[in-house]
Design a protein around this motif. Structure first.
Motif, mmCIF file in Angstrom:
data_model
loop_
_atom_site.group_PDB
_atom_site.id
_atom_site.type_symbol
_atom_site.label_atom_id
_atom_site.label_comp_id
_atom_site.label_asym_id
_atom_site.label_seq_id
_atom_site.Cartn_x
_atom_site.Cartn_y
_atom_site.Cartn_z
ATOM 1 N N LEU A 5 0.841 -1.201 0.000
ATOM 2 C CA LEU A 5 0.000 0.000 0.000
ATOM 3 C C LEU A 5 0.873 1.247 0.000
ATOM 4 O O LEU A 5 1.907 1.296 0.674
ATOM 5 N N GLN A 9 -0.169 12.628 -1.862
ATOM 6 C CA GLN A 9 -1.115 13.717 -1.605
ATOM 7 C C GLN A 9 -1.386 14.512 -2.877
ATOM 8 O O GLN A 9 -0.443 14.839 -3.600
ATOM 9 N N ASN A 18 8.550 12.581 -6.602
ATOM 10 C CA ASN A 18 7.440 11.646 -6.392
ATOM 11 C C ASN A 18 7.524 10.480 -7.380
ATOM 12 O O ASN A 18 7.229 9.332 -7.036
ATOM 13 N N ALA A 22 8.706 7.195 -5.556
ATOM 14 C CA ALA A 22 7.511 6.410 -5.234
ATOM 15 C C ALA A 22 6.900 5.714 -6.464
ATOM 16 O O ALA A 22 6.906 4.479 -6.556
ATOM 17 N N ILE A 133 -2.305 2.251 6.172
ATOM 18 C CA ILE A 133 -1.455 1.072 5.940
ATOM 19 C C ILE A 133 -2.063 -0.170 6.612
ATOM 20 O O ILE A 133 -2.170 -1.235 6.004
ATOM 21 N N VAL A 141 5.489 -1.093 2.130
ATOM 22 C CA VAL A 141 5.032 0.263 1.842
ATOM 23 C C VAL A 141 6.119 1.006 1.055
ATOM 24 O O VAL A 141 7.125 1.444 1.628
ATOM 25 N N ASP A 145 12.475 8.436 1.137
ATOM 26 C CA ASP A 145 13.169 8.513 2.426
ATOM 27 C C ASP A 145 12.449 9.377 3.476
ATOM 28 O O ASP A 145 12.465 9.069 4.663
ATOM 29 N N GLY A 180 17.651 7.350 -5.492
ATOM 30 C CA GLY A 180 16.429 8.098 -5.792
ATOM 31 C C GLY A 180 15.447 8.201 -4.641
ATOM 32 O O GLY A 180 14.347 8.711 -4.811
ATOM 33 N N LYS A 192 14.998 18.679 0.065
ATOM 34 C CA LYS A 192 14.426 17.705 -0.872
ATOM 35 C C LYS A 192 13.570 18.419 -1.917
ATOM 36 O O LYS A 192 12.997 19.486 -1.645
HETATM 37 P P1 TYM Z 1 3.867 12.859 -0.399
HETATM 38 O O1 TYM Z 1 2.585 13.124 -1.084
HETATM 39 O O2 TYM Z 1 4.597 14.003 0.188
HETATM 40 O O3 TYM Z 1 4.860 12.135 -1.378
HETATM 41 C C1 TYM Z 1 4.485 10.967 -2.064
HETATM 42 C C2 TYM Z 1 5.642 10.022 -2.199
HETATM 43 O O4 TYM Z 1 6.723 10.620 -2.907
HETATM 44 C C3 TYM Z 1 7.919 10.504 -2.147
HETATM 45 N N1 TYM Z 1 8.737 11.701 -2.387
HETATM 46 C C4 TYM Z 1 10.022 11.686 -2.740
HETATM 47 N N2 TYM Z 1 10.868 10.675 -2.989
HETATM 48 C C5 TYM Z 1 12.140 10.995 -3.355
HETATM 49 N N3 TYM Z 1 12.572 12.267 -3.464
HETATM 50 C C6 TYM Z 1 11.757 13.317 -3.220
HETATM 51 N N4 TYM Z 1 12.193 14.548 -3.346
HETATM 52 C C7 TYM Z 1 10.410 13.043 -2.838
HETATM 53 N N5 TYM Z 1 9.352 13.823 -2.540
HETATM 54 C C8 TYM Z 1 8.332 12.988 -2.253
HETATM 55 C C9 TYM Z 1 7.452 10.427 -0.712
HETATM 56 O O5 TYM Z 1 8.427 9.845 0.120
HETATM 57 C C10 TYM Z 1 6.220 9.589 -0.837
HETATM 58 O O6 TYM Z 1 6.540 8.215 -0.890
HETATM 59 N N6 TYM Z 1 2.422 11.007 4.008
HETATM 60 C C11 TYM Z 1 2.646 10.680 2.619
HETATM 61 C C12 TYM Z 1 1.438 10.146 1.895
HETATM 62 C C13 TYM Z 1 0.769 8.982 2.548
HETATM 63 C C14 TYM Z 1 1.219 7.640 2.523
HETATM 64 C C15 TYM Z 1 0.219 6.890 3.214
HETATM 65 C C16 TYM Z 1 2.352 7.003 1.997
HETATM 66 C C17 TYM Z 1 -0.408 9.006 3.221
HETATM 67 N N7 TYM Z 1 -0.740 7.744 3.611
HETATM 68 C C18 TYM Z 1 0.344 5.519 3.392
HETATM 69 C C19 TYM Z 1 2.469 5.631 2.186
HETATM 70 C C20 TYM Z 1 1.479 4.886 2.875
HETATM 71 C C21 TYM Z 1 3.090 11.941 1.902
HETATM 72 O O7 TYM Z 1 2.818 13.038 2.321
HETATM 73 O O8 TYM Z 1 3.679 11.714 0.702
#
Ligand code: TYM
Length: 328
Positions: A5, A9, A18, A22, A133, A141, A145, A180, A192
């Motif tokens: 899962l 956002q 992202n 991800a 989750i 998951v 980072d 990454g 970041k």
């Molecule tokens: P969010 O929306 O900020 O970011 C989504 C995903 O993208 C990854 N990410 C990055 N990875 C590498 N470098 C970057 N610069 C970068 N910016 C963002 C984030 O690590 C994330 O995986 N709280 C979470 C959303 C969420 C979630 C969940 C995730 C809500 N419920 C359950 C996993 C499981 C968030 O704000 O991600």
């Protein structure tokens, strides 16, 4: 087969961070696992959202999932708000988490810093994420980072529930890419890359045009010296660009270094612009097609229906364990 899962956002333009941190991994994991990929709109409202843009961005993130290669016949793609069990389990998790644990969250500290008034939703955000989750009893998951700390608290809450009410939840593992996991800002490699950064040149949006991409990369900050060498401590800016190259071209960091041996930053950045544009272009074409057909609404309806089945079953078990009287 594991249960996977994750969520993103709908709170701004999705970035290359992202995508690399991800979404690319979502696409890989769907091959072998039972996957749930959400648009976490309930999380997005922990900071003020304009209603019309929330609607548009929610649809946009879902369409980007599909455009990037998540197959709705393999994985469940849905909106968090379409599965009301998230909010219900989040309340339960809120009663299990401690204030001190929430106060330690760096995301909360960052987002509330300097603000006069901070919504309680931002504070209890990790309880909702844990609920996301645990509602599917996920084992894995995929995240970047920056979500490590939220995963830790989820693991603690799962263990706490199991301890208090009897074994029920899997303890979920983070799946964080080696390269990454933390794509940095183009104007400052100590931060970041983020969709909420007001400086547009600091990030590449997944929907930036090839010209915008080339321009942003040509203006990206570089370190002193001219050598294209991967060394995050001594050369953070160039190392970040090399990670982006490696991920977008599908070659190792060593290979990137070898390709640019003896060449200057200028030549490297020029090619990087092309590599990133080429990686995103097919995805963008599919994205605009998907938005036009409106098919995403059917995909989301089917995804929510499937997700609800599992969510209801897990939540019923939670309530039973905790001693809620079941309705007749
Ligand atoms: P969010 O929306 O900020 O970011 C989504 C995903 O993208 C990854 N990410 C990055 N990875 C590498 N470098 C970057 N610069 C970068 N910016 C963002 C984030 O690590 C994330 O995986 N709280 C979470 C959303 C969420 C979630 C969940 C995730 C809500 N419920 C359950 C996993 C499981 C968030 O704000 O991600």
């Amino acid at each position: 087969m594991k249960t996977v899962l994750s969520g993103i956002q709908p709170s701004g333009n999705l970035t290359l961070g992202n995508y690399i941190g991800a979404i690319k991994n979502f696409v890989k994991l769907q091959e072998e696992h039972d996957c749930y990929f959400m648009v976490v709109d309930l999380h997005a409202i922990t900071v003020p959202q304009e209603p019309s843009s929330l609607r548009d961005r929610s649809e946009s993130v879902a369409a980007l999932y599909v455009a990037a290669g998540i197959d709705p016949n393999r994985a469940n793609i849905f909106l968090q708000s379409h599965v009301p069990q998230h909010a219900e389990l989040a309340w339960i998790m809120t009663t299990m988490v401690n204030m001190g644990e929430l106060e330690r969250m760096t995301q909360f500290k960052d987002k509330s810093e300097g603000k006069e008034s901070v919504g309680a939703g931002l504070f209890v955000y990790p309880a909702l994420m844990a609920a996301d989750i645990l509602l599917y009893n996920a084992n894995l998951v995929p995240v970047g980072d920056d979500q490590k700390q939220h995963l830790e608290i989820t693991r603690d809450l799962a263990a706490r529930f199991n301890h208090r009410f009897g074994n029920y939840f899997n303890i979920p593992e983070p799946f964080i890419p080696k390269v990454g996991a933390r794509i940095m800002s183009l104007d400052d490699a100590s931060k970041k890359m983020s969709k909420s950064n007001p400086v547009e040149g600091s990030y590449i949006a997944m929907l930036d045009t090839p010209d915008q991409i080339r321009k942003k990369i040509s203006r990206a900050t570089t370190d002193s010296g001219a050598e294209v060498r991967y060394d995050p401590a001594a050369k953070p800016e160039v190392s970040n660009l090399m990670s982006i190259y490696s991920e977008c071209a599908g070659v190792s960091l060593q290979e990137v270094q070898a390709r640019f041996e003896g060449k200057m930053y200028g030549a490297f950045k020029k090619e990087l612009g092309e590599v990133v544009a080429a990686a995103l272009e097919p995805l963008q074409n599919r994205y605009y097609e998907i938005r036009q057909t409106g098919e995403i609404h059917d995909i989301l309806a089917k995804g929510a229906e499937q997700a609800q089945k599992k969510a209801t079953q897990i939540l019923d078990g939670v309530k039973d364990k905790m001693g809620f009287l079941a309705p007749k």
